[in-house]
Design a protein around this motif. Structure first.
Motif, mmCIF file in Angstrom:
data_model
loop_
_atom_site.group_PDB
_atom_site.id
_atom_site.type_symbol
_atom_site.label_atom_id
_atom_site.label_comp_id
_atom_site.label_asym_id
_atom_site.label_seq_id
_atom_site.Cartn_x
_atom_site.Cartn_y
_atom_site.Cartn_z
ATOM 1 N N ARG A 1 0.829 -1.218 0.000
ATOM 2 C CA ARG A 1 0.000 0.000 0.000
ATOM 3 C C ARG A 1 0.855 1.255 0.000
ATOM 4 O O ARG A 1 0.505 2.261 -0.605
ATOM 5 N N SER A 2 1.988 1.214 0.702
ATOM 6 C CA SER A 2 2.859 2.383 0.800
ATOM 7 C C SER A 2 3.551 2.694 -0.517
ATOM 8 O O SER A 2 3.762 3.858 -0.853
ATOM 9 N N MET A 3 3.903 1.650 -1.260
ATOM 10 C CA MET A 3 4.666 1.836 -2.500
ATOM 11 C C MET A 3 3.788 2.175 -3.707
ATOM 12 O O MET A 3 4.241 2.840 -4.628
ATOM 13 N N LEU A 4 2.555 1.682 -3.724
ATOM 14 C CA LEU A 4 1.718 1.816 -4.916
ATOM 15 C C LEU A 4 0.514 2.707 -4.660
ATOM 16 O O LEU A 4 -0.298 2.399 -3.786
ATOM 17 N N PRO A 5 0.384 3.793 -5.414
ATOM 18 C CA PRO A 5 -0.790 4.657 -5.234
ATOM 19 C C PRO A 5 -2.067 3.959 -5.723
ATOM 20 O O PRO A 5 -2.021 3.088 -6.594
ATOM 21 N N HIS A 6 -3.188 4.368 -5.138
ATOM 22 C CA HIS A 6 -4.461 3.744 -5.493
ATOM 23 C C HIS A 6 -4.787 3.951 -6.972
ATOM 24 O O HIS A 6 -4.610 5.022 -7.519
ATOM 25 N N ARG A 7 -5.270 2.879 -7.596
ATOM 26 C CA ARG A 7 -5.653 2.832 -9.005
ATOM 27 C C ARG A 7 -4.482 3.140 -9.943
ATOM 28 O O ARG A 7 -4.672 3.676 -11.031
ATOM 29 N N SER A 8 -3.282 2.804 -9.517
ATOM 30 C CA SER A 8 -2.131 3.024 -10.394
ATOM 31 C C SER A 8 -2.095 1.954 -11.479
ATOM 32 O O SER A 8 -2.798 0.945 -11.419
ATOM 33 N N PHE A 9 -1.245 2.158 -12.443
ATOM 34 C CA PHE A 9 -1.055 1.215 -13.548
ATOM 35 C C PHE A 9 -0.647 -0.157 -13.021
ATOM 36 O O PHE A 9 -1.037 -1.179 -13.572
ATOM 37 N N LEU A 10 0.124 -0.185 -11.949
ATOM 38 C CA LEU A 10 0.631 -1.454 -11.420
ATOM 39 C C LEU A 10 -0.401 -2.224 -10.596
ATOM 40 O O LEU A 10 -0.230 -3.408 -10.359
ATOM 41 N N THR A 11 -1.464 -1.566 -10.147
ATOM 42 C CA THR A 11 -2.469 -2.268 -9.348
ATOM 43 C C THR A 11 -3.760 -2.511 -10.109
ATOM 44 O O THR A 11 -4.435 -3.498 -9.872
ATOM 45 N N HIS A 12 -4.112 -1.616 -11.003
ATOM 46 C CA HIS A 12 -5.393 -1.703 -11.701
ATOM 47 C C HIS A 12 -5.218 -1.982 -13.194
ATOM 48 O O HIS A 12 -5.889 -1.400 -14.033
ATOM 49 N N THR A 13 -4.297 -2.877 -13.506
ATOM 50 C CA THR A 13 -4.122 -3.351 -14.870
ATOM 51 C C THR A 13 -4.369 -4.854 -14.873
ATOM 52 O O THR A 13 -3.826 -5.578 -14.035
#
Length: 160
Positions: free
Chosen positions: A72-84
């Motif tokens: 959670r700390s490294m990846l912002p919400h709805r970023s390319f790395l989480t919401h792809t």
């Protein structure tokens, strides 16, 4: 974006439909339906794209939720790395495997007698079906987010 409860309801409503379509169109057989459904539920409740926030999926991890704090700390919400689709799923599954590696090590040593690699090789089709279920659940989640965002933009323009 839809609430966590809306995502869960949508996924639970889609699961039997997805299973019916997969069997009807012979995309899979009955032996792989259960692992894919289990993966779909895993992707709905524990490994969904909203693990980058304090969400229902994050809370569902219970006492183990602390393992998701660095994610959670490294990846912002709805970023390319989480919401792809697919990429986000691979990142979450690999991250979970690394974070849970001490438990996997204990499982390998105590229950499987050091045969975890052999077990994974033997059950590869079932694990792949489970991963496909995780991907399907998160794809539905991501599509619902995108459709809801577009709906909000359309209605915002009409009010002006």
């Amino acid at each position: 974006m839809p609430s966590g409860k809306t995502h869960t309801r949508l996924n639970l409503a889609a699961l039997p439909v997805l299973g019916f379509v997969l069997i009807t169109y012979k995309v899979t057989d009955w032996s792989l339906l259960l692992p894919s459904a289990a993966g779909f539920l895993l992707g709905t409740y524990l490994l969904n794209p909203d693990l980058d926030t304090v969400s229902a999926a994050y809370r569902n991890w219970g006492p183990l939720r602390f393992i998701w704090y660095p994610y959670r700390s490294m990846l912002p919400h709805r970023s390319f790395l989480t919401h792809t689709i697919l990429l986000g799923d691979m990142i979450r599954v690999v991250y979970a495997a690394i974070a849970l590696s001490p438990l996997l090590y204990l499982l390998n040593c105590t229950v499987l007698g050091g045969q975890l690699p052999v077990w994974v090789q033997t059950h590869r089709p079932f694990l792949a079906a489970g991963f496909a279920g995780i991907v399907a659940a998160s794809a539905l989640h991501i599509w619902a987010d995108r459709l809801n965002t577009k709906r909000k933009r359309v209605f915002r323009r009409k009010r002006r």
